[in-house]
Design a protein around this motif. Structure first.
Motif, PDB file in Angstrom:
ATOM      1  N   MET A  89      -4.405  -2.723  19.340  1.00 56.93           N
ATOM      2  CA  MET A  89      -5.448  -3.204  18.250  1.00 56.93           C
ATOM      3  C   MET A  89      -4.674  -2.527  16.963  1.00 56.93           C
ATOM      4  SD  MET A  89      -9.226  -2.188  17.900  1.00 56.93           S
ATOM      5  CE  MET A  89     -10.555  -2.654  16.577  1.00 56.93           C
ATOM      6  N   SER A  90      -4.492  -3.493  15.861  1.00 60.99           N
ATOM      7  CA  SER A  90      -3.851  -3.171  14.829  1.00 60.99           C
ATOM      8  C   SER A  90      -4.740  -3.830  13.525  1.00 60.99           C
ATOM      9  CB  SER A  90      -2.490  -3.522  14.753  1.00 60.99           C
ATOM     10  OG  SER A  90      -1.780  -2.874  15.808  1.00 60.99           O
ATOM     11  N   LEU A  91      -4.277  -3.272  12.279  1.00 65.70           N
ATOM     12  CA  LEU A  91      -5.177  -3.666  11.018  1.00 65.70           C
ATOM     13  C   LEU A  91      -4.111  -4.021   9.928  1.00 65.70           C
ATOM     14  CD1 LEU A  91      -7.904  -3.988   9.560  1.00 65.70           C
ATOM     15  CD2 LEU A  91      -7.530  -1.648   8.748  1.00 65.70           C
ATOM     16  N   LYS A  92      -4.225  -5.490   9.630  1.00 65.60           N
ATOM     17  CA  LYS A  92      -3.117  -5.803   8.298  1.00 65.60           C
ATOM     18  C   LYS A  92      -3.940  -5.120   6.961  1.00 65.60           C
ATOM     19  CE  LYS A  92      -1.257  -9.262  10.324  1.00 65.60           C
ATOM     20  NZ  LYS A  92       0.214  -9.748  10.486  1.00 65.60           N
ATOM     21  N   LEU A  93      -2.817  -4.803   6.342  1.00 61.96           N
ATOM     22  CA  LEU A  93      -3.170  -4.285   4.778  1.00 61.96           C
ATOM     23  C   LEU A  93      -2.611  -5.267   3.906  1.00 61.96           C
ATOM     24  CD1 LEU A  93      -1.999  -0.702   5.763  1.00 61.96           C
ATOM     25  CD2 LEU A  93      -4.468  -1.598   5.539  1.00 61.96           C
ATOM     26  N   ASP A  94      -3.255  -5.398   2.739  1.00 61.94           N
ATOM     27  CA  ASP A  94      -2.614  -6.091   1.879  1.00 61.94           C
ATOM     28  C   ASP A  94      -2.621  -5.232   0.412  1.00 61.94           C
ATOM     29  OD1 ASP A  94      -2.675  -8.671   2.587  1.00 61.94           O
ATOM     30  OD2 ASP A  94      -4.895  -8.550   3.046  1.00 61.94           O
ATOM     31  N   GLY A  95      -1.241  -5.063  -0.129  1.00 61.80           N
ATOM     32  CA  GLY A  95      -1.110  -4.307  -1.208  1.00 61.80           C
ATOM     33  C   GLY A  95      -1.546  -5.022  -2.449  1.00 61.80           C
ATOM     34  N   LEU A  96      -2.306  -4.267  -3.299  1.00 63.11           N
ATOM     35  CA  LEU A  96      -2.800  -4.725  -4.429  1.00 63.11           C
ATOM     36  C   LEU A  96      -2.143  -4.532  -5.933  1.00 63.11           C
ATOM     37  CD1 LEU A  96      -6.788  -4.095  -3.694  1.00 63.11           C
ATOM     38  CD2 LEU A  96      -5.159  -6.296  -3.407  1.00 63.11           C
ATOM     39  N   GLU A  97      -0.859  -3.754  -5.710  1.00 68.60           N
ATOM     40  CA  GLU A  97      -0.332  -3.786  -7.050  1.00 68.60           C
ATOM     41  C   GLU A  97       1.219  -4.070  -6.908  1.00 68.60           C
ATOM     42  OE1 GLU A  97      -0.706   0.695  -8.343  1.00 68.60           O
ATOM     43  OE2 GLU A  97      -1.841   1.085  -6.624  1.00 68.60           O
ATOM     44  N   LYS A  98       1.191  -4.931  -7.890  1.00 68.11           N
ATOM     45  CA  LYS A  98       2.707  -5.442  -8.295  1.00 68.11           C
ATOM     46  C   LYS A  98       3.847  -4.534  -8.319  1.00 68.11           C
ATOM     47  CE  LYS A  98       0.306  -9.107 -11.160  1.00 68.11           C
ATOM     48  NZ  LYS A  98       0.217  -9.468 -12.485  1.00 68.11           N
ATOM     49  N   GLY A  99       4.705  -5.022  -7.515  1.00 65.77           N
ATOM     50  CA  GLY A  99       6.019  -4.222  -7.451  1.00 65.77           C
ATOM     51  C   GLY A  99       6.155  -2.975  -6.835  1.00 65.77           C
ATOM     52  N   VAL A 100       4.934  -2.411  -6.215  1.00 67.21           N
ATOM     53  CA  VAL A 100       4.463  -1.351  -5.732  1.00 67.21           C
ATOM     54  C   VAL A 100       4.288  -1.471  -4.248  1.00 67.21           C
ATOM     55  CG1 VAL A 100       2.846   0.827  -5.698  1.00 67.21           C
ATOM     56  CG2 VAL A 100       3.891  -0.305  -7.733  1.00 67.21           C
ATOM     57  N   ASN A 101       3.333  -2.130  -3.994  1.00 66.97           N
ATOM     58  CA  ASN A 101       2.998  -2.296  -2.436  1.00 66.97           C
ATOM     59  C   ASN A 101       2.620  -3.912  -1.919  1.00 66.97           C
ATOM     60  OD1 ASN A 101       0.466  -2.738  -3.104  1.00 66.97           O
ATOM     61  ND2 ASN A 101      -0.202  -0.535  -2.878  1.00 66.97           N
ATOM     62  N   ASP A 102       2.872  -4.844  -3.153  1.00 65.77           N
ATOM     63  CA  ASP A 102       2.517  -6.183  -2.886  1.00 65.77           C
ATOM     64  C   ASP A 102       3.416  -6.719  -1.576  1.00 65.77           C
ATOM     65  OD1 ASP A 102       4.592  -5.974  -4.677  1.00 65.77           O
ATOM     66  OD2 ASP A 102       4.208  -7.831  -5.524  1.00 65.77           O
ATOM     67  N   ASN A 103       4.377  -6.294  -1.182  1.00 66.34           N
ATOM     68  CA  ASN A 103       5.058  -6.703  -0.085  1.00 66.34           C
ATOM     69  C   ASN A 103       4.375  -6.434   1.240  1.00 66.34           C
ATOM     70  OD1 ASN A 103       6.773  -8.360  -1.670  1.00 66.34           O
ATOM     71  ND2 ASN A 103       8.196  -6.875  -2.011  1.00 66.34           N
ATOM     72  N   ALA A 104       3.506  -5.519   1.381  1.00 70.39           N
ATOM     73  CA  ALA A 104       2.960  -4.970   2.583  1.00 70.39           C
ATOM     74  C   ALA A 104       2.831  -5.992   3.734  1.00 70.39           C
ATOM     75  CB  ALA A 104       1.822  -4.173   2.398  1.00 70.39           C
ATOM     76  N   ARG A 105       2.221  -7.098   3.323  1.00 73.28           N
ATOM     77  CA  ARG A 105       1.765  -7.999   4.585  1.00 73.28           C
ATOM     78  C   ARG A 105       3.132  -8.631   5.057  1.00 73.28           C
ATOM     79  NH1 ARG A 105      -2.568 -11.219   6.806  1.00 73.28           N
ATOM     80  NH2 ARG A 105      -3.911  -9.732   5.745  1.00 73.28           N
ATOM     81  N   ALA A 106       3.813  -8.901   4.029  1.00 72.37           N
ATOM     82  CA  ALA A 106       5.220  -9.567   4.595  1.00 72.37           C
ATOM     83  C   ALA A 106       6.044  -8.925   5.185  1.00 72.37           C
ATOM     84  CB  ALA A 106       5.846 -10.194   3.172  1.00 72.37           C
ATOM     85  N   ARG A 107       6.051  -7.296   4.805  1.00 74.48           N
ATOM     86  CA  ARG A 107       6.694  -6.210   5.538  1.00 74.48           C
ATOM     87  C   ARG A 107       6.330  -6.060   6.758  1.00 74.48           C
ATOM     88  NH1 ARG A 107       7.153  -1.104   2.290  1.00 74.48           N
ATOM     89  NH2 ARG A 107       8.304  -0.468   3.929  1.00 74.48           N
ATOM     90  N   GLY A 108       5.040  -6.459   7.208  1.00 79.92           N
ATOM     91  CA  GLY A 108       4.509  -5.848   8.498  1.00 79.92           C
ATOM     92  C   GLY A 108       3.878  -4.401   8.394  1.00 79.92           C
TER      93      GLY A 108
END
Length: 240
Positions: A157-176
Protein backbone atom coordinates in the motif's frame (compact mmCIF):
# COMPACT_ATOMS: atom_id res chain seq x y z
CA UNK A 1 9.46 35.00 4.39
CA UNK A 2 7.06 37.01 2.31
CA UNK A 3 3.78 35.59 1.03
CA UNK A 4 1.91 37.56 -1.59
CA UNK A 5 -1.37 36.07 -0.45
CA UNK A 6 -2.21 34.96 3.04
CA UNK A 7 -5.72 34.15 4.22
CA UNK A 8 -7.47 36.47 6.63
CA UNK A 9 -8.64 33.36 8.37
CA UNK A 10 -6.07 32.27 10.97
CA UNK A 11 -5.77 29.06 12.91
CA UNK A 12 -6.33 29.27 16.71
CA UNK A 13 -6.72 26.23 18.94
CA UNK A 14 -8.79 26.75 22.05
CA UNK A 15 -9.33 23.31 23.52
CA UNK A 16 -6.99 21.83 26.14
CA UNK A 17 -6.89 18.19 27.14
CA UNK A 18 -4.41 15.69 28.51
CA UNK A 19 -6.14 12.60 27.16
CA UNK A 20 -4.92 10.76 24.06
CA UNK A 21 -7.21 11.13 21.03
CA UNK A 22 -7.79 8.52 18.34
CA UNK A 23 -7.83 9.72 14.74
CA UNK A 24 -10.79 7.55 13.86
CA UNK A 25 -12.82 8.72 16.87
CA UNK A 26 -12.07 12.40 17.56
CA UNK A 27 -13.23 13.75 20.88
CA UNK A 28 -16.34 15.89 20.60
CA UNK A 29 -15.18 18.41 23.20
CA UNK A 30 -12.34 19.68 21.02
CA UNK A 31 -12.85 22.48 18.56
CA UNK A 32 -11.01 25.09 16.60
CA UNK A 33 -11.94 28.75 16.21
CA UNK A 34 -11.24 30.59 12.97
CA UNK A 35 -11.29 34.36 13.39
CA UNK A 36 -9.93 37.49 11.78
CA UNK A 37 -6.70 38.79 13.22
CA UNK A 38 -7.11 41.59 15.76
CA UNK A 39 -3.87 43.29 16.83
CA UNK A 40 -1.97 40.07 16.36
CA UNK A 41 0.84 39.26 13.96
CA UNK A 42 0.87 36.12 11.86
CA UNK A 43 3.88 34.86 13.79
CA UNK A 44 2.20 35.39 17.15
CA UNK A 45 -0.93 33.58 16.01
CA UNK A 46 1.08 30.64 14.69
CA UNK A 47 3.04 30.46 17.92
CA UNK A 48 -0.23 30.36 19.85
CA UNK A 49 -1.45 27.50 17.66
CA UNK A 50 1.85 25.70 18.20
CA UNK A 51 1.67 26.09 21.97
CA UNK A 52 -1.85 24.64 21.97
CA UNK A 53 -1.01 21.46 20.06
CA UNK A 54 -2.09 18.28 21.81
CA UNK A 55 1.07 16.20 21.73
CA UNK A 56 -0.55 12.93 22.86
CA UNK A 57 2.78 11.91 24.42
CA UNK A 58 4.64 12.61 21.17
CA UNK A 59 7.45 15.13 20.84
CA UNK A 60 6.46 18.45 19.30
CA UNK A 61 7.98 19.52 15.97
CA UNK A 62 10.32 22.52 15.99
CA UNK A 63 8.48 25.83 15.80
CA UNK A 64 10.43 26.95 12.71
CA UNK A 65 9.26 24.05 10.59
CA UNK A 66 5.71 24.15 11.94
CA UNK A 67 5.47 27.88 11.19
CA UNK A 68 6.51 27.40 7.55
CA UNK A 69 4.14 24.46 7.21
CA UNK A 70 1.13 26.29 8.62
CA UNK A 71 1.66 29.37 6.45
CA UNK A 72 1.79 27.19 3.37
CA UNK A 73 -1.22 25.14 4.49
CA UNK A 74 -3.40 28.25 4.63
CA UNK A 75 -2.29 29.49 1.24
CA UNK A 76 -2.85 26.11 -0.39
CA UNK A 77 -6.23 25.69 1.30
CA UNK A 78 -7.32 29.12 0.07
CA UNK A 79 -6.32 28.23 -3.49
CA UNK A 80 -8.18 24.90 -3.34
CA UNK A 81 -5.03 22.85 -3.89
CA UNK A 82 -5.63 20.91 -0.68
CA UNK A 83 -8.97 19.87 0.83
CA UNK A 84 -8.37 18.23 4.20
CA UNK A 85 -7.45 19.73 7.56
CA UNK A 86 -4.54 17.32 7.95
CA UNK A 87 -0.93 18.53 7.88
CA UNK A 88 2.08 16.24 7.45
CA UNK A 89 5.38 17.86 8.38
CA UNK A 90 8.75 16.25 7.62
CA UNK A 91 11.70 18.09 9.16
CA UNK A 92 14.89 17.22 7.27
CA UNK A 93 16.97 19.48 9.50
CA UNK A 94 16.89 16.61 12.03
CA UNK A 95 18.92 13.41 12.14
CA UNK A 96 17.35 10.48 10.31
CA UNK A 97 17.81 8.55 13.55
CA UNK A 98 15.07 10.64 15.16
CA UNK A 99 11.32 10.70 14.63
CA UNK A 100 11.08 13.62 12.22
CA UNK A 101 7.65 13.11 10.61
CA UNK A 102 4.50 14.50 12.21
CA UNK A 103 0.87 14.14 11.13
CA UNK A 104 -1.33 16.80 12.72
CA UNK A 105 -5.12 17.10 12.73
CA UNK A 106 -5.62 20.86 12.38
CA UNK A 107 -9.27 20.64 13.41
CA UNK A 108 -8.48 19.30 16.87
CA UNK A 109 -4.79 20.17 17.18
CA UNK A 110 -3.93 16.54 17.87
CA UNK A 111 -0.63 15.04 16.77
CA UNK A 112 -1.75 11.76 15.25
CA UNK A 113 1.65 10.29 14.39
CA UNK A 114 5.30 11.08 15.06
CA UNK A 115 7.67 8.61 13.47
CA UNK A 116 10.80 7.87 11.49
CA UNK A 117 10.98 8.79 7.80
CA UNK A 118 13.70 8.12 5.22
CA UNK A 119 15.34 10.52 2.79
CA UNK A 120 16.93 9.73 -0.58
CA UNK A 121 20.23 7.85 -0.72
CA UNK A 122 21.97 10.74 -2.53
CA UNK A 123 20.49 13.35 -0.23
CA UNK A 124 22.86 12.46 2.61
CA UNK A 125 23.83 9.82 5.14
CA UNK A 126 22.43 10.42 8.62
CA UNK A 127 21.51 14.00 7.76
CA UNK A 128 19.74 15.29 4.63
CA UNK A 129 21.81 17.96 2.92
CA UNK A 130 21.25 18.02 -0.88
CA UNK A 131 17.97 17.89 -2.76
CA UNK A 132 16.78 17.54 -6.34
CA UNK A 133 13.71 17.59 -8.56
CA UNK A 134 15.43 15.51 -11.26
CA UNK A 135 14.61 11.98 -12.36
CA UNK A 136 17.03 9.25 -11.25
CA UNK A 137 18.78 11.64 -8.86
CA UNK A 138 17.83 9.41 -5.91
CA UNK A 139 17.44 12.61 -3.92
CA UNK A 140 14.56 13.95 -1.88
CA UNK A 141 12.68 17.09 -2.94
CA UNK A 142 11.74 19.79 -0.47
CA UNK A 143 8.56 21.86 -0.33
CA UNK A 144 4.80 21.49 -0.38
CA UNK A 145 2.87 18.58 -1.83
CA UNK A 146 -0.76 17.55 -2.09
CA UNK A 147 -1.31 13.91 -1.21
CA UNK A 148 -2.87 11.84 -3.95
CA UNK A 149 -4.43 8.43 -4.33
CA UNK A 150 -3.56 5.08 -2.78
CA UNK A 151 -2.22 2.29 -4.98
CA UNK A 152 -0.61 -1.09 -4.43
CA UNK A 153 2.98 -1.30 -5.65
CA UNK A 154 6.13 -3.28 -4.94
CA UNK A 155 6.13 -1.91 -1.39
CA UNK A 156 2.46 -2.74 -0.86
CA UNK A 157 0.00 0.00 0.00
CA UNK A 158 1.55 3.29 -1.18
CA UNK A 159 0.50 6.91 -1.65
CA UNK A 160 1.04 9.18 -4.66
CA UNK A 161 2.37 12.69 -4.02
CA UNK A 162 1.93 15.74 -6.25
CA UNK A 163 4.61 18.43 -5.89
CA UNK A 164 3.12 21.91 -5.87
CA UNK A 165 6.26 24.03 -6.38
CA UNK A 166 7.65 24.73 -9.85
CA UNK A 167 11.20 23.52 -10.30
CA UNK A 168 11.36 22.32 -6.72
CA UNK A 169 9.20 19.20 -6.50
CA UNK A 170 6.75 19.31 -9.41
CA UNK A 171 8.36 16.22 -10.98
CA UNK A 172 7.43 14.08 -7.98
CA UNK A 173 4.70 12.07 -9.67
CA UNK A 174 6.74 11.52 -12.83
CA UNK A 175 9.73 10.46 -10.69
CA UNK A 176 7.62 8.01 -8.71
CA UNK A 177 8.22 9.83 -5.42
CA UNK A 178 5.59 8.32 -3.14
CA UNK A 179 5.04 7.42 0.49
CA UNK A 180 5.54 3.71 1.11
CA UNK A 181 6.56 1.24 3.78
CA UNK A 182 10.16 0.08 4.11
CA UNK A 183 11.86 -2.46 6.38
CA UNK A 184 14.92 -0.20 6.54
CA UNK A 185 12.89 2.48 8.34
CA UNK A 186 13.13 1.02 11.82
CA UNK A 187 14.93 1.28 15.15
CA UNK A 188 16.59 -2.08 14.51
CA UNK A 189 18.13 -0.83 11.25
CA UNK A 190 19.49 2.22 13.08
CA UNK A 191 20.95 -0.01 15.80
CA UNK A 192 22.72 -2.23 13.28
CA UNK A 193 23.87 0.48 10.85
CA UNK A 194 24.18 3.60 13.03
CA UNK A 195 21.72 5.44 10.77
CA UNK A 196 18.33 4.95 9.15
CA UNK A 197 18.08 3.30 5.76
CA UNK A 198 17.59 5.49 2.68
CA UNK A 199 15.20 5.44 -0.25
CA UNK A 200 15.41 6.44 -3.91
CA UNK A 201 13.88 9.79 -2.97
CA UNK A 202 10.64 8.66 -1.36
CA UNK A 203 9.56 9.59 2.18
CA UNK A 204 9.44 5.95 3.30
CA UNK A 205 7.92 5.15 6.70
CA UNK A 206 7.89 2.16 9.09
CA UNK A 207 6.00 -0.91 7.90
CA UNK A 208 3.88 -1.15 11.04
CA UNK A 209 2.55 2.42 10.66
CA UNK A 210 2.43 2.86 6.91
CA UNK A 211 -1.19 1.84 6.30
CA UNK A 212 -2.53 3.96 9.15
CA UNK A 213 -0.57 7.03 8.07
CA UNK A 214 -1.43 6.65 4.39
CA UNK A 215 -5.13 6.22 5.17
CA UNK A 216 -5.10 9.33 7.37
CA UNK A 217 -3.41 11.68 4.90
CA UNK A 218 -4.62 10.48 1.47
CA UNK A 219 -6.71 12.57 -0.96
CA UNK A 220 -5.56 16.20 -1.00
CA UNK A 221 -4.03 16.85 2.39
CA UNK A 222 -0.98 19.09 2.87
CA UNK A 223 2.41 17.37 2.94
CA UNK A 224 5.46 19.54 3.63
CA UNK A 225 9.17 18.66 3.66
CA UNK A 226 11.14 21.32 5.53
CA UNK A 227 14.83 22.17 5.53
CA UNK A 228 16.29 25.52 6.66
CA UNK A 229 18.60 25.72 3.63
CA UNK A 230 15.76 26.94 1.44
CA UNK A 231 13.78 30.17 1.69
CA UNK A 232 10.27 29.63 0.42
CA UNK A 233 8.37 32.10 -1.74
CA UNK A 234 5.40 29.85 -2.16
CA UNK A 235 2.89 32.24 -3.70
CA UNK A 236 5.09 32.87 -6.77
CA UNK A 237 6.22 29.26 -7.21
CA UNK A 238 2.96 27.33 -7.07
CA UNK A 239 2.09 24.96 -9.88
CA UNK A 240 -0.92 26.42 -11.68
Amino acid sequence: MIYKIFPAVLFMLVSFTSSKTSFSEPKSNKSVVYAKTVNSSVEATIEKAYNNLHSNEFALPKLEGFSEALKGYYLLKEKGLIKKDILTLVDFSLSSNTKRLWVINLTTGDILFNTLVAHGRNTGDEFASTFSNSAESYKSSLGFYATGEIYNGKHGMSLKLDGLEKGVNDNARARGVVMHAAEYVSSSFIKNNHRLGRSQGCPAVPVELSKEIISAIKDKSCFFIYHPSRTFKLASELVS
